[in-house]
Design a protein around this motif. Structure first.
Motif, PDB file in Angstrom:
ATOM      1  N   GLY A 132      -7.646 -21.231   5.109  1.00 54.81           N
ATOM      2  CA  GLY A 132      -6.218 -21.637   5.632  1.00 54.81           C
ATOM      3  C   GLY A 132      -5.832 -20.264   4.441  1.00 54.81           C
ATOM      4  N   HIS A 133      -6.491 -19.205   4.385  1.00 53.81           N
ATOM      5  CA  HIS A 133      -5.651 -18.075   3.712  1.00 53.81           C
ATOM      6  C   HIS A 133      -6.380 -17.351   4.890  1.00 53.81           C
ATOM      7  CE1 HIS A 133      -4.583 -21.594   0.893  1.00 53.81           C
ATOM      8  NE2 HIS A 133      -3.946 -20.199   0.349  1.00 53.81           N
ATOM      9  N   ALA A 134      -5.396 -16.114   4.711  1.00 52.96           N
ATOM     10  CA  ALA A 134      -5.641 -14.637   5.027  1.00 52.96           C
ATOM     11  C   ALA A 134      -5.287 -13.788   4.340  1.00 52.96           C
ATOM     12  CB  ALA A 134      -5.711 -14.579   6.838  1.00 52.96           C
ATOM     13  N   GLN A 135      -6.099 -12.238   4.259  1.00 56.77           N
ATOM     14  CA  GLN A 135      -5.905 -11.519   3.910  1.00 56.77           C
ATOM     15  C   GLN A 135      -4.528 -10.800   4.277  1.00 56.77           C
ATOM     16  OE1 GLN A 135      -8.347  -8.113   3.287  1.00 56.77           O
ATOM     17  NE2 GLN A 135      -7.596  -6.566   2.067  1.00 56.77           N
ATOM     18  N   ASP A 136      -3.585 -10.211   3.403  1.00 60.87           N
ATOM     19  CA  ASP A 136      -2.138 -10.033   3.967  1.00 60.87           C
ATOM     20  C   ASP A 136      -1.637  -8.952   3.205  1.00 60.87           C
ATOM     21  OD1 ASP A 136       0.406 -11.245   5.261  1.00 60.87           O
ATOM     22  OD2 ASP A 136       0.925 -10.029   3.174  1.00 60.87           O
ATOM     23  N   LYS A 137      -0.932  -7.696   3.934  1.00 62.52           N
ATOM     24  CA  LYS A 137      -0.948  -6.271   3.645  1.00 62.52           C
ATOM     25  C   LYS A 137       0.458  -6.402   2.271  1.00 62.52           C
ATOM     26  CE  LYS A 137       2.820  -5.927   7.024  1.00 62.52           C
ATOM     27  NZ  LYS A 137       3.644  -5.166   8.113  1.00 62.52           N
ATOM     28  N   ASP A 138       1.471  -6.983   2.942  1.00 64.24           N
ATOM     29  CA  ASP A 138       2.472  -7.568   1.463  1.00 64.24           C
ATOM     30  C   ASP A 138       1.303  -8.506   0.236  1.00 64.24           C
ATOM     31  OD1 ASP A 138       4.468  -7.302   3.241  1.00 64.24           O
ATOM     32  OD2 ASP A 138       4.818  -9.049   3.029  1.00 64.24           O
ATOM     33  N   GLY A 139       0.218  -9.538   0.469  1.00 59.67           N
ATOM     34  CA  GLY A 139      -0.430  -9.779  -0.621  1.00 59.67           C
ATOM     35  C   GLY A 139      -0.679  -8.518  -1.537  1.00 59.67           C
ATOM     36  N   ASP A 140      -1.250  -7.802  -0.575  1.00 62.82           N
ATOM     37  CA  ASP A 140      -2.822  -6.002  -1.321  1.00 62.82           C
ATOM     38  C   ASP A 140      -1.572  -5.963  -2.298  1.00 62.82           C
ATOM     39  OD1 ASP A 140      -3.848  -7.030   0.225  1.00 62.82           O
ATOM     40  OD2 ASP A 140      -4.245  -5.394   1.434  1.00 62.82           O
ATOM     41  N   ALA A 141       0.183  -5.474  -1.762  1.00 62.32           N
ATOM     42  CA  ALA A 141       0.837  -4.644  -2.286  1.00 62.32           C
ATOM     43  C   ALA A 141       0.863  -5.713  -3.853  1.00 62.32           C
ATOM     44  CB  ALA A 141       2.357  -4.569  -1.602  1.00 62.32           C
ATOM     45  N   LEU A 142       1.532  -7.383  -3.827  1.00 61.10           N
ATOM     46  CA  LEU A 142       1.682  -7.575  -4.776  1.00 61.10           C
ATOM     47  C   LEU A 142       0.811  -7.402  -6.193  1.00 61.10           C
ATOM     48  CD1 LEU A 142       3.730 -10.945  -3.581  1.00 61.10           C
ATOM     49  CD2 LEU A 142       4.289  -8.808  -4.614  1.00 61.10           C
ATOM     50  N   ALA A 143      -0.436  -7.418  -5.345  1.00 54.42           N
ATOM     51  CA  ALA A 143      -1.903  -7.727  -5.768  1.00 54.42           C
ATOM     52  C   ALA A 143      -1.917  -6.179  -6.685  1.00 54.42           C
ATOM     53  CB  ALA A 143      -2.984  -7.530  -5.372  1.00 54.42           C
ATOM     54  N   LYS A 144      -1.822  -5.222  -6.226  1.00 52.72           N
ATOM     55  CA  LYS A 144      -1.492  -3.805  -6.765  1.00 52.72           C
ATOM     56  C   LYS A 144      -0.805  -4.168  -7.850  1.00 52.72           C
ATOM     57  CE  LYS A 144      -2.510   0.568  -6.355  1.00 52.72           C
ATOM     58  NZ  LYS A 144      -1.247   1.357  -8.003  1.00 52.72           N
ATOM     59  N   THR A 145       0.278  -4.420  -7.878  1.00 56.54           N
ATOM     60  CA  THR A 145       1.338  -4.443  -9.062  1.00 56.54           C
ATOM     61  C   THR A 145       0.775  -4.730 -10.746  1.00 56.54           C
ATOM     62  OG1 THR A 145       2.467  -6.812  -8.340  1.00 56.54           O
ATOM     63  CG2 THR A 145       3.312  -4.439  -7.161  1.00 56.54           C
ATOM     64  N   ILE A 146      -0.274  -5.830  -9.867  1.00 54.18           N
ATOM     65  CA  ILE A 146      -0.737  -6.509 -11.363  1.00 54.18           C
ATOM     66  C   ILE A 146      -2.011  -5.605 -11.690  1.00 54.18           C
ATOM     67  CG2 ILE A 146      -2.449  -8.561 -11.932  1.00 54.18           C
ATOM     68  CD1 ILE A 146      -1.500 -10.268  -9.349  1.00 54.18           C
ATOM     69  N   VAL A 147      -2.884  -4.778 -10.761  1.00 57.81           N
ATOM     70  CA  VAL A 147      -4.228  -4.070 -11.397  1.00 57.81           C
ATOM     71  C   VAL A 147      -3.037  -2.784 -11.699  1.00 57.81           C
ATOM     72  CG1 VAL A 147      -5.350  -1.794 -10.119  1.00 57.81           C
ATOM     73  CG2 VAL A 147      -5.119  -4.118  -8.961  1.00 57.81           C
ATOM     74  N   ASP A 148      -1.610  -2.605 -12.000  1.00 54.31           N
ATOM     75  CA  ASP A 148      -1.361  -1.487 -12.233  1.00 54.31           C
ATOM     76  C   ASP A 148      -1.186  -1.458 -13.892  1.00 54.31           C
ATOM     77  OD1 ASP A 148      -1.135   0.305 -10.571  1.00 54.31           O
ATOM     78  OD2 ASP A 148       0.802  -0.576  -9.505  1.00 54.31           O
ATOM     79  N   ARG A 149      -1.260  -3.236 -14.448  1.00 56.67           N
ATOM     80  CA  ARG A 149      -0.825  -3.249 -15.455  1.00 56.67           C
ATOM     81  C   ARG A 149      -2.300  -3.403 -16.501  1.00 56.67           C
ATOM     82  NH1 ARG A 149       3.246  -8.293 -13.288  1.00 56.67           N
ATOM     83  NH2 ARG A 149       2.964  -8.592 -15.332  1.00 56.67           N
ATOM     84  N   LEU A 150      -3.960  -3.071 -15.931  1.00 61.12           N
ATOM     85  CA  LEU A 150      -4.489  -3.634 -15.934  1.00 61.12           C
ATOM     86  C   LEU A 150      -5.413  -2.675 -16.257  1.00 61.12           C
ATOM     87  CD1 LEU A 150      -6.759  -6.374 -13.468  1.00 61.12           C
ATOM     88  CD2 LEU A 150      -5.431  -6.743 -15.284  1.00 61.12           C
ATOM     89  N   PRO A 151      -5.880  -2.283 -17.531  1.00 64.92           N
ATOM     90  CA  PRO A 151      -7.123  -1.573 -18.123  1.00 64.92           C
ATOM     91  C   PRO A 151      -7.343  -0.722 -17.626  1.00 64.92           C
ATOM     92  CG  PRO A 151      -6.984  -3.313 -19.554  1.00 64.92           C
ATOM     93  CD  PRO A 151      -6.925  -4.227 -18.583  1.00 64.92           C
ATOM     94  N   ALA A 152      -7.235   0.628 -17.529  1.00 65.09           N
ATOM     95  CA  ALA A 152      -7.775   2.052 -16.503  1.00 65.09           C
ATOM     96  C   ALA A 152      -8.749   1.945 -16.457  1.00 65.09           C
ATOM     97  CB  ALA A 152      -7.046   2.678 -16.766  1.00 65.09           C
ATOM     98  N   GLY A 153     -10.031   2.158 -15.498  1.00 61.96           N
ATOM     99  CA  GLY A 153     -10.797   1.771 -14.951  1.00 61.96           C
ATOM    100  C   GLY A 153     -11.713   0.646 -15.192  1.00 61.96           C
ATOM    101  N   ARG A 154     -11.222  -0.235 -14.846  1.00 67.35           N
ATOM    102  CA  ARG A 154     -11.901  -1.587 -15.077  1.00 67.35           C
ATOM    103  C   ARG A 154     -12.196  -2.163 -14.094  1.00 67.35           C
ATOM    104  NH1 ARG A 154     -13.924  -0.228 -18.539  1.00 67.35           N
ATOM    105  NH2 ARG A 154     -14.016  -0.459 -20.907  1.00 67.35           N
ATOM    106  N   THR A 155     -10.658  -1.333 -12.515  1.00 66.25           N
ATOM    107  CA  THR A 155     -10.641  -2.787 -11.265  1.00 66.25           C
ATOM    108  C   THR A 155     -11.763  -1.740 -10.623  1.00 66.25           C
ATOM    109  OG1 THR A 155      -8.493  -3.391 -11.674  1.00 66.25           O
ATOM    110  CG2 THR A 155      -9.250  -3.180  -9.491  1.00 66.25           C
ATOM    111  N   ALA A 156     -12.809  -2.777  -9.823  1.00 65.26           N
ATOM    112  CA  ALA A 156     -13.471  -1.986  -8.895  1.00 65.26           C
ATOM    113  C   ALA A 156     -12.949  -2.428  -7.165  1.00 65.26           C
ATOM    114  CB  ALA A 156     -14.998  -2.761  -8.802  1.00 65.26           C
ATOM    115  N   ASP A 157     -12.388  -3.371  -7.180  1.00 61.91           N
ATOM    116  CA  ASP A 157     -11.933  -3.553  -5.627  1.00 61.91           C
ATOM    117  C   ASP A 157     -10.532  -4.539  -5.950  1.00 61.91           C
ATOM    118  OD1 ASP A 157     -10.977  -3.947  -2.992  1.00 61.91           O
ATOM    119  OD2 ASP A 157     -13.183  -4.878  -3.260  1.00 61.91           O
TER     120      ASP A 157
END
Length: 303
Positions: A132-157
């Motif tokens: 019932g869900h689909a990948q979404d460009k707005d969702g990608d942008a919001l996910a990026k704000t979370i990734v930016d708060r994680l330790p560097a080098g730990r995000t593979a995708d």
């Protein structure tokens, strides 16, 4: 004299006025003709015998080719003189007419030792969206704000998804992060939806621990987390093959609408469990969960 000459002249008898010299010339010419006839007959006999012999000695069966006869003066020589026999072609160098190759009917198995031309199965997509869900460009942008708060080098995708429908005037959002450390992987999820909508099971959690009273089992190690708005509970689950740690936070809607539920969890999926990343189907899992409850509370902005 006239009677003797008449026996040498053709019928009818020549005119009486024919002089002797002319008669003698006529006799010599006749004698030459009589001599020429046997010679011509002999030549025809030689030609009749020579021509079949010359053709039969160089036929296609011996690997040669028939002589080409043109209109030049040498043509008569070629016809009357036998051509020298052509060298035979060694058996391993003879040519043969090979019919053109044809494709086998569909479904015919490839011969033994022949590489198969069957196409390999299509590769799995890197990202999978929950039901019932689909990948979404707005969702990608919001996910990026979370990734930016994680330790560097730990995000593979990472990527974000959004539900196709709304519940309680809200979409269901999911932010999915593939964590890596020394060649091993885990899955960090952030779920944002109306309370009671889009159960966490569709995101890969076997259940949503500690969210309701019925789910606050001793083995889930549920513990309250202090928040300024609503209620929050942490959980730490280890079923032996599926481990997860996180916080579920139910927030009150200041406008009087339905409560909002936010769940942040780090999980090491069990073998065969659904995950949003196809890489986790075969990639080695982390040995331990790298984030504490305090790390997640800070990521969520609770304290």
């Amino acid at each position: 004299m006239r009677g003797a000459l008449s026996t040498c002249l053709p019928d009818p008898e020549p005119p009486i006025g024919l002089d002797l010299e002319h008669i003698m010339r006529q006799g010599r010419r006749r004698q030459r003709v009589h001599r020429a006839i046997p010679l011509a007959a002999a030549a025809v006999t030689v030609l009749t015998v020579a021509v079949p012999w010359s053709f039969g000695s160089t036929g296609p069966a011996s690997g040669g080719t028939l002589p080409v006869l043109g209109g030049s003066p040498s043509a008569s020589i070629a016809m009357t003189s036998p051509a020298p026999p052509l060298a035979a072609v060694p058996p391993n160098q003879q040519t043969a007419t090979v019919p053109p190759a044809q494709d086998p009917p569909p479904g015919t198995p490839a011969p033994s030792g022949t590489p198969s031309t069957a196409q390999p199965p299509p590769a799995q997509p890197a990202h999978r969206a929950p039901a019932g869900h689909a990948q979404d460009k707005d969702g990608d942008a919001l996910a990026k704000t979370i990734v930016d708060r994680l330790p560097a080098g730990r995000t593979a995708d990472y990527f974000g998804t959004r539900s196709a429908t709304m519940v309680g005037a809200r979409y269901g959002w999911g932010f999915h992060i593939l964590w890596q450390d020394s060649g091993r992987y885990g899955y960090l999820m952030w779920l944002h939806r109306t309370k009671g909508a889009f159960p966490a099971t569709i995101y890969g959690l076997p259940a949503e621990p500690c969210a309701e009273l019925a789910d606050r089992l001793p083995s889930y190690h549920c513990a309250p987390v202090t928040v300024s708005n609503g209620t929050a509970t942490s959980f730490d689950v280890d079923t032996g093959d599926h481990r997860m740690r996180g916080i579920v936070w139910d927030q009150k809607d200041s406008a009087g609408g339905a409560d909002m539920r936010v769940t942040v969890a780090f999980t090491l999926p069990a073998p065969g469990a659904w995950t949003p990343f196809s890489m986790l189907d075969t990639a080695p899992r982390l040995d331990t969960i790298p984030m504490s409850i305090q790390d997640m509370a800070k990521l969520m902005g609770i304290n």
